[in-house]
Scaffold this motif. Sequence first.
Motif, PDB file in Angstrom:
ATOM      1  N   ALA A 130       0.822  -1.216   0.000  1.00 38.61           N
ATOM      2  CA  ALA A 130       0.000   0.000   0.000  1.00 38.61           C
ATOM      3  C   ALA A 130       0.849   1.256   0.000  1.00 38.61           C
ATOM      4  O   ALA A 130       0.351   2.337  -0.319  1.00 38.61           O
ATOM      5  N   ARG A 131       2.116   1.141   0.351  1.00 32.53           N
ATOM      6  CA  ARG A 131       2.994   2.318   0.304  1.00 32.53           C
ATOM      7  C   ARG A 131       4.206   2.063  -0.604  1.00 32.53           C
ATOM      8  O   ARG A 131       5.274   2.612  -0.432  1.00 32.53           O
ATOM      9  N   GLU A 132       3.998   1.229  -1.605  1.00 34.23           N
ATOM     10  CA  GLU A 132       5.049   0.922  -2.580  1.00 34.23           C
ATOM     11  C   GLU A 132       4.706   1.595  -3.899  1.00 34.23           C
ATOM     12  O   GLU A 132       3.649   1.351  -4.476  1.00 34.23           O
ATOM     13  N   ALA A 133       5.584   2.450  -4.388  1.00 34.48           N
ATOM     14  CA  ALA A 133       5.339   3.175  -5.638  1.00 34.48           C
ATOM     15  C   ALA A 133       5.653   2.287  -6.839  1.00 34.48           C
ATOM     16  O   ALA A 133       6.519   2.595  -7.668  1.00 34.48           O
ATOM     17  N   ARG A 134       4.940   1.176  -6.906  1.00 32.32           N
ATOM     18  CA  ARG A 134       5.035   0.266  -8.033  1.00 32.32           C
ATOM     19  C   ARG A 134       3.631  -0.209  -8.370  1.00 32.32           C
ATOM     20  O   ARG A 134       2.646   0.210  -7.781  1.00 32.32           O
ATOM     21  N   TYR A 135       3.541  -1.162  -9.282  1.00 34.29           N
ATOM     22  CA  TYR A 135       2.251  -1.478  -9.895  1.00 34.29           C
ATOM     23  C   TYR A 135       1.381  -2.451  -9.124  1.00 34.29           C
ATOM     24  O   TYR A 135       0.247  -2.716  -9.501  1.00 34.29           O
ATOM     25  N   TYR A 136       1.856  -3.002  -8.007  1.00 34.27           N
ATOM     26  CA  TYR A 136       1.190  -4.151  -7.402  1.00 34.27           C
ATOM     27  C   TYR A 136      -0.187  -3.810  -6.830  1.00 34.27           C
ATOM     28  O   TYR A 136      -1.119  -4.608  -6.918  1.00 34.27           O
ATOM     29  N   GLY A 137      -0.331  -2.637  -6.226  1.00 36.16           N
ATOM     30  CA  GLY A 137      -1.634  -2.237  -5.713  1.00 36.16           C
ATOM     31  C   GLY A 137      -2.650  -2.046  -6.827  1.00 36.16           C
ATOM     32  O   GLY A 137      -3.820  -2.433  -6.694  1.00 36.16           O
ATOM     33  N   VAL A 138      -2.217  -1.461  -7.929  1.00 33.67           N
ATOM     34  CA  VAL A 138      -3.126  -1.251  -9.059  1.00 33.67           C
ATOM     35  C   VAL A 138      -3.516  -2.594  -9.681  1.00 33.67           C
ATOM     36  O   VAL A 138      -4.671  -2.795 -10.077  1.00 33.67           O
ATOM     37  N   LEU A 139      -2.578  -3.522  -9.739  1.00 36.31           N
ATOM     38  CA  LEU A 139      -2.896  -4.846 -10.274  1.00 36.31           C
ATOM     39  C   LEU A 139      -3.918  -5.559  -9.388  1.00 36.31           C
ATOM     40  O   LEU A 139      -4.826  -6.241  -9.891  1.00 36.31           O
ATOM     41  N   PHE A 140      -3.814  -5.389  -8.084  1.00 32.78           N
ATOM     42  CA  PHE A 140      -4.811  -5.949  -7.166  1.00 32.78           C
ATOM     43  C   PHE A 140      -6.194  -5.356  -7.453  1.00 32.78           C
ATOM     44  O   PHE A 140      -7.195  -6.091  -7.477  1.00 32.78           O
ATOM     45  N   LEU A 141      -6.263  -4.060  -7.687  1.00 30.66           N
ATOM     46  CA  LEU A 141      -7.545  -3.426  -8.013  1.00 30.66           C
ATOM     47  C   LEU A 141      -8.122  -3.991  -9.305  1.00 30.66           C
ATOM     48  O   LEU A 141      -9.324  -4.308  -9.374  1.00 30.66           O
ATOM     49  N   LEU A 142      -7.295  -4.145 -10.328  1.00 29.91           N
ATOM     50  CA  LEU A 142      -7.795  -4.643 -11.612  1.00 29.91           C
ATOM     51  C   LEU A 142      -8.236  -6.105 -11.510  1.00 29.91           C
ATOM     52  O   LEU A 142      -9.254  -6.493 -12.103  1.00 29.91           O
ATOM     53  N   VAL A 143      -7.504  -6.916 -10.746  1.00 25.63           N
ATOM     54  CA  VAL A 143      -7.930  -8.306 -10.545  1.00 25.63           C
ATOM     55  C   VAL A 143      -9.256  -8.333  -9.795  1.00 25.63           C
ATOM     56  O   VAL A 143     -10.154  -9.123 -10.114  1.00 25.63           O
ATOM     57  N   SER A 144      -9.417  -7.470  -8.799  1.00 25.24           N
ATOM     58  CA  SER A 144     -10.684  -7.385  -8.060  1.00 25.24           C
ATOM     59  C   SER A 144     -11.830  -6.987  -8.985  1.00 25.24           C
ATOM     60  O   SER A 144     -12.936  -7.532  -8.890  1.00 25.24           O
ATOM     61  N   LEU A 145     -11.574  -6.040  -9.874  1.00 22.29           N
ATOM     62  CA  LEU A 145     -12.604  -5.647 -10.841  1.00 22.29           C
ATOM     63  C   LEU A 145     -12.942  -6.807 -11.772  1.00 22.29           C
ATOM     64  O   LEU A 145     -14.115  -7.018 -12.124  1.00 22.29           O
TER      65      LEU A 145
END
Length: 524
Positions: A130-145
């Motif tokens: 959640a505080r990493e300036a990389r793509y992993y949080g956004v990928l979690f959001l897209l998988v959730s969608l």
Amino acid sequence: MGPLRVWEIVFLAVLTLGILTGAAMASRKEYFGNDELITALLVSNPSFSEMWSAIRRGGELNPPLYFIVEWGVARLFGNSEFSLRALSGLSIALGGWVLYFTLRPLTGPRAAALAIALVLGLSRDLFYFAREARYYGVLFLLVSLGIFLLMRLTTDRPVTRRDYVLIFLVHCAMVYLHLYGLIYSGVLFVAMAVMDLLRGKLRWGLLGAVVAAWVSYCAWLPTTLQQFKSVSQGVYTPPEFLKLGFFVEELALQTPLALVLLFVSLLGCLALIASRPCRAAEEIADCSAPVGWAALGVVALMIMSVPVSTWLASHVLTPPPYMHRYMFPCIAAWVLMLALMLVAVFRLPALDSPFRFRLSPRLWDLAWIGVLIFCAGFQPLRAKKNPARAATPFVDEDFGHPNLPVVFENSWYFVQRVFYGQGREYVLLIDREAAEADPGWYTRCTQRFFEGWYPRYHKANVSHVADLPEDFLAIDDDYTKTFEGVFARHPELTKQLLGAQKSGAEIHGETRVYLVHNEAAKHK
């Protein structure tokens, strides 16, 4: 399940606040790490065309979507740790909302809230990413969608044109965000096809929308092949990561499952001995959905097949495809599996108790509220315990030569100084012959990656031997072998050892500082 209740909005808002507060507190205590510095340096360039060109030349190892978004963030809010990390925290919080509304029709709001809180509120991986300036949080959001859209389509509602468009856009975003987006898109595709087969009818249009998203990736495929060259020789892997015990421990994504099971057991026990069914049990009884529950199980198992299959493949493939950080979206599968467990627990019949007194269901309500509050506040408490960061991100050991350029062979220390340094010239030396002569992987990876930044990307100076200045400080370490090869082949470079110390990272061994005179630079 009826209209949204006030307490549901309050719960989601408080959980979101907990995630974002924990991320913000942790961010204040951490300088950018190595991979984050690559993000920060790429997107801090005000020229979008230069960033785009560097990525296409192999100066980043994944597709461009994340960097396009972060470039916009940097233009609007600056390139501080907080602003560039905010996208990850917001994406994870939104992913929690998406999963909640995915589960709510299948489990009822109380069980859905519990599943979300127990996993997202307690996971250490979530705290980190959640505080990493990389793509992993956004990928979690897209998988959730992707999960949300898939679960909507397991009902008997007719498929609309908007469904096709949304499926295409979400899967297209996955594949253009990260190479692992292709894998997660693929397992969701398989889950969709399995559910269609179980129901006796393949919906070719929906499956075709996913395939169309994959086909769209062909536009980026030539660049992907170029990017593969940077990692084709290997990547860093933790010691013993191919051992079964190590992998089994990794599967939980640092979620404290013992504590999760303790809370579930507590609430399940209170429900069984209550004088009447608790509210979660009543809600689950009202939303009997065997097809939806089966779909949850299929989707969860397909997502969890990603770490299993990539870990098995890592025994034979080089570079190994299994990396812990790429598994972070699998935390959505843990939410789904826990929701199914809660459905099973709260559908158990109440005990025909021989005791004279039975507990009031209000006690279950109080325990449930207490668990939600504990989970919502856990990430900020975790962040509070983290130590404060150092006063400065680095200290240059220049041994009385404060005005000389500093030339690095290890990009780990170079990118840190380019981003945080002020007033001094820092240079990264790359050399193809030295890289090819090194039997290890890191020197070659560094050389191929930063060729995409050569000769200069925004504030980052990348040099070949012919570009070196007349006098400079050389920072040589045990892990990277560029200077070893360059000094052996170029007698015009004379060096004097000024001192040695332990490297900032243990894996890099010892760091030596040389004062180097470049005789060839005099005759340019």
